[in-house]
Design a protein around this motif. Structure first.
Motif, mmCIF file in Angstrom:
data_model
loop_
_atom_site.group_PDB
_atom_site.id
_atom_site.type_symbol
_atom_site.label_atom_id
_atom_site.label_comp_id
_atom_site.label_asym_id
_atom_site.label_seq_id
_atom_site.Cartn_x
_atom_site.Cartn_y
_atom_site.Cartn_z
ATOM 1 N N LYS A 1 45.874 34.602 29.451
ATOM 2 C CA LYS A 1 45.191 35.422 28.698
ATOM 3 C C LYS A 1 45.014 36.766 29.246
ATOM 4 N N PRO A 2 44.829 38.014 28.881
ATOM 5 C CA PRO A 2 44.396 39.093 29.369
ATOM 6 C C PRO A 2 43.014 39.101 30.291
ATOM 7 N N GLU A 3 42.098 38.247 29.767
ATOM 8 C CA GLU A 3 40.847 38.156 30.308
ATOM 9 C C GLU A 3 41.089 37.330 31.525
ATOM 10 N N GLU A 4 41.878 36.401 31.574
ATOM 11 C CA GLU A 4 42.192 35.631 32.688
ATOM 12 C C GLU A 4 42.795 36.325 33.886
ATOM 13 N N ILE A 5 43.663 36.991 33.447
ATOM 14 C CA ILE A 5 44.443 38.016 34.529
ATOM 15 C C ILE A 5 43.466 39.037 35.071
ATOM 16 N N LEU A 6 42.375 39.580 34.294
ATOM 17 C CA LEU A 6 41.450 40.385 34.783
ATOM 18 C C LEU A 6 40.582 39.763 35.884
ATOM 19 N N ARG A 7 40.209 38.662 35.368
ATOM 20 C CA ARG A 7 39.230 37.851 36.649
ATOM 21 C C ARG A 7 40.013 37.607 37.823
ATOM 22 N N THR A 8 41.368 37.311 37.670
ATOM 23 C CA THR A 8 41.871 37.082 38.998
ATOM 24 C C THR A 8 41.966 38.491 39.973
ATOM 25 N N CYS A 9 42.383 39.534 39.279
ATOM 26 C CA CYS A 9 42.392 40.640 39.846
ATOM 27 C C CYS A 9 41.055 41.010 40.557
ATOM 28 N N ARG A 10 40.027 40.774 39.783
ATOM 29 C CA ARG A 10 38.801 40.975 40.393
ATOM 30 C C ARG A 10 38.394 40.299 41.484
ATOM 31 N N VAL A 11 38.912 38.988 41.483
ATOM 32 C CA VAL A 11 38.510 37.997 42.824
ATOM 33 C C VAL A 11 39.153 38.612 43.858
ATOM 34 N N ILE A 12 40.528 39.261 43.850
ATOM 35 C CA ILE A 12 41.307 39.992 44.705
ATOM 36 C C ILE A 12 40.604 41.134 45.122
ATOM 37 N N ASP A 13 40.280 41.835 44.321
ATOM 38 C CA ASP A 13 39.611 43.381 44.674
ATOM 39 C C ASP A 13 38.367 42.816 45.817
ATOM 40 N N LEU A 14 37.532 41.901 45.062
ATOM 41 C CA LEU A 14 36.150 41.612 45.847
ATOM 42 C C LEU A 14 36.685 40.928 47.248
ATOM 43 N N ALA A 15 37.636 40.281 47.190
ATOM 44 C CA ALA A 15 38.087 39.542 48.695
ATOM 45 C C ALA A 15 38.475 40.373 49.743
ATOM 46 N N LYS A 16 39.101 41.408 49.164
ATOM 47 C CA LYS A 16 39.607 42.532 50.099
ATOM 48 C C LYS A 16 38.190 43.270 50.371
ATOM 49 N N GLU A 17 37.325 43.501 49.623
ATOM 50 C CA GLU A 17 36.128 44.265 50.015
ATOM 51 C C GLU A 17 35.190 43.484 50.728
ATOM 52 N N SER A 18 35.059 42.225 50.639
ATOM 53 C CA SER A 18 34.192 41.277 51.206
ATOM 54 C C SER A 18 34.803 41.296 52.675
ATOM 55 N N SER A 19 36.216 40.840 52.827
ATOM 56 C CA SER A 19 36.659 40.704 54.277
ATOM 57 C C SER A 19 36.548 42.097 55.050
ATOM 58 N N GLU A 20 36.401 43.347 54.478
ATOM 59 C CA GLU A 20 36.154 44.628 55.262
ATOM 60 C C GLU A 20 34.751 44.649 55.495
ATOM 61 N N SER A 21 34.069 44.183 54.644
ATOM 62 C CA SER A 21 32.459 44.471 54.711
ATOM 63 C C SER A 21 31.577 43.295 55.411
ATOM 64 N N LYS A 22 32.299 42.236 55.409
ATOM 65 C CA LYS A 22 31.977 41.060 55.965
ATOM 66 C C LYS A 22 30.724 40.527 55.442
ATOM 67 N N ALA A 23 30.886 40.512 53.942
ATOM 68 C CA ALA A 23 29.630 40.310 53.150
ATOM 69 C C ALA A 23 29.803 39.414 51.833
ATOM 70 N N VAL A 24 28.759 38.801 51.317
ATOM 71 C CA VAL A 24 29.183 38.028 50.160
ATOM 72 C C VAL A 24 29.142 38.855 48.996
ATOM 73 N N LEU A 25 29.755 38.827 48.021
ATOM 74 C CA LEU A 25 29.782 39.861 46.953
ATOM 75 C C LEU A 25 29.516 39.063 45.745
ATOM 76 N N LYS A 26 28.741 39.470 44.861
ATOM 77 C CA LYS A 26 28.550 39.214 43.489
ATOM 78 C C LYS A 26 29.776 39.325 42.668
ATOM 79 N N PHE A 27 30.241 38.279 41.714
ATOM 80 C CA PHE A 27 31.362 38.395 41.063
ATOM 81 C C PHE A 27 30.828 39.168 39.780
#
Length: 345
Positions: free
Chosen positions: A319-345
């Motif tokens: 479903k579209p909403e499932e696609i969006l949550r996977t995309c968001r995890v990838i976005d946050l994973a990239k940001e977390s790796s760069e900032s060395k931070a734990v990020l809220k979903f």
């Protein structure tokens, strides 16, 4: 039920188009694989002489007979090709990654909704043998409440000279975009949205131009979910470690469908998707400890669901909403790796 046959166009005929989509589309009577975009080659005709060629994406999308388009091209083209297809009134299936960012995914989903078109992501790994087996064990409460879940998809691929874009520093490239969408989607199907995302993404191979390692951790109130991949793991049999309040399940090996398809065996050959016994996992619990026979994998239901969604108004499996949550995890994973931070979903 409708007897309508959907005319399908593939943009790209590499590994995905040739070995994943074509076999299932040509063996399902609800589809006709009409046209493949190949700019200079004629490999689609080697697979099936009845398939037509288009020498450009515009040529394919201008064909009024094409109902459904599969996008199987380099990652950075997924968004523009999908947008073009939707603007031309075509239903669309996008290979992973669905898009480069969550914002791009939202744009595509909004256009599809506005035009009344079906748009989904090719998350075939939901129908892998190993994943179906774990899902069943969890649903049957064989492990109790899961407290830790780890899924790995490792390979041993030393860097060698190649012109493949997959080994180049290109937009929307690297292993997180390549294997990450599958592992993240599986975890989210099992456990839903996490509270936090933490990740480390890096290059571990000598002379690597891409990120070839990721460790993404999804935090939940009652469990830790880890998805990992490295292209420098010589012994890469391990796939799943699950630990729950009633027991543990450990499993190795990959679903056999890809290797079977690469041997030019069509999915009409039965039995299909059965793992060899040496890939079956082991359950450890007070109630039972021993080897658990794997469920049979089968990607065919994904295609049938796409057909039923387009023709019969069925609910999409991916479903579209499932696609969006996977995309968001990838976005946050990239940001977390760069900032060395734990990020809220």
């Amino acid at each position: 039920m409708s007897s309508k046959i959907l005319n399908v166009g593939l943009i790209g005929f590499g590994l995905s188009g040739r070995y994943f989509h074509s076999p299932f589309l040509t063996t399902n009577p609800n589809f006709k694989l009409k046209t493949v975009v190949e700019r200079s080659k004629n490999e689609a005709q080697e697979f099936d002489p009845n398939i037509e060629n288009a020498r450009s994406v515009d040529e394919l999308l201008s064909d009024p007979e094409i109902d459904l388009v599969f996008i199987c091209t380099p990652n950075d083209t997924h968004f523009p090709y999908a947008m073009d297809a939707l603007e031309n009134g075509k239903h669309v299936v996008i290979e992973k990654p669905f898009s480069a960012t969550t914002e791009e995914a939202k744009q595509l989903i909004a256009v599809a909704k506005e035009k009344g078109l079906i748009l989904t992501a090719y998350q075939n790994r939901r129908w892998d043998s190993d994943f179906l087996t774990i899902k069943k064990l969890i649903e049957e409460d064989k492990l109790g409440d899961i407290v830790e879940y780890e899924c790995r998809y490792d390979r041993f691929r030393p860097v060698v000279p190649t012109e493949s874009w997959k080994e180049k520093s290109v937009p929307v490239g690297g292993n997180l975009y390549n294997l990450g969408p599958h592992l993240i989607d599986q975890a989210l199907v099992l456990f839903g949205e996490p509270e936090t995302v933490t990740a480390e993404i890096r290059s571990v191979r000598p002379n690597s131009e891409i990120d070839d390692y990721f460790d993404v951790r999804l935090g939940y109130a009652d469990k830790l979910v880890i998805v990992k991949s490295s292209l420098m793991v010589y012994e890469n049999f391990l796939r799943y470690n699950l630990h729950g309040t009633k027991g543990s399940f450990i499993k190795g090996g990959l679903d056999p469908q890809e290797e079977t398809l690469r041997q030019n065996i069509l999915p009409t050959q039965k039995p299909w998707g059965h793992e060899p016994e040496n890939r079956w996992g082991t359950l450890y619990s007070e109630a039972f400890s021993g080897v658990v026979e794997s469920e049979a994998g089968d990607y065919a239901p994904f295609y049938q669901n796409v057909y039923d969604a387009i023709v019969n108004g069925a609910e999409l499996a991916v479903k579209p909403e499932e696609i969006l949550r996977t995309c968001r995890v990838i976005d946050l994973a990239k940001e977390s790796s760069e900032s060395k931070a734990v990020l809220k979903f």
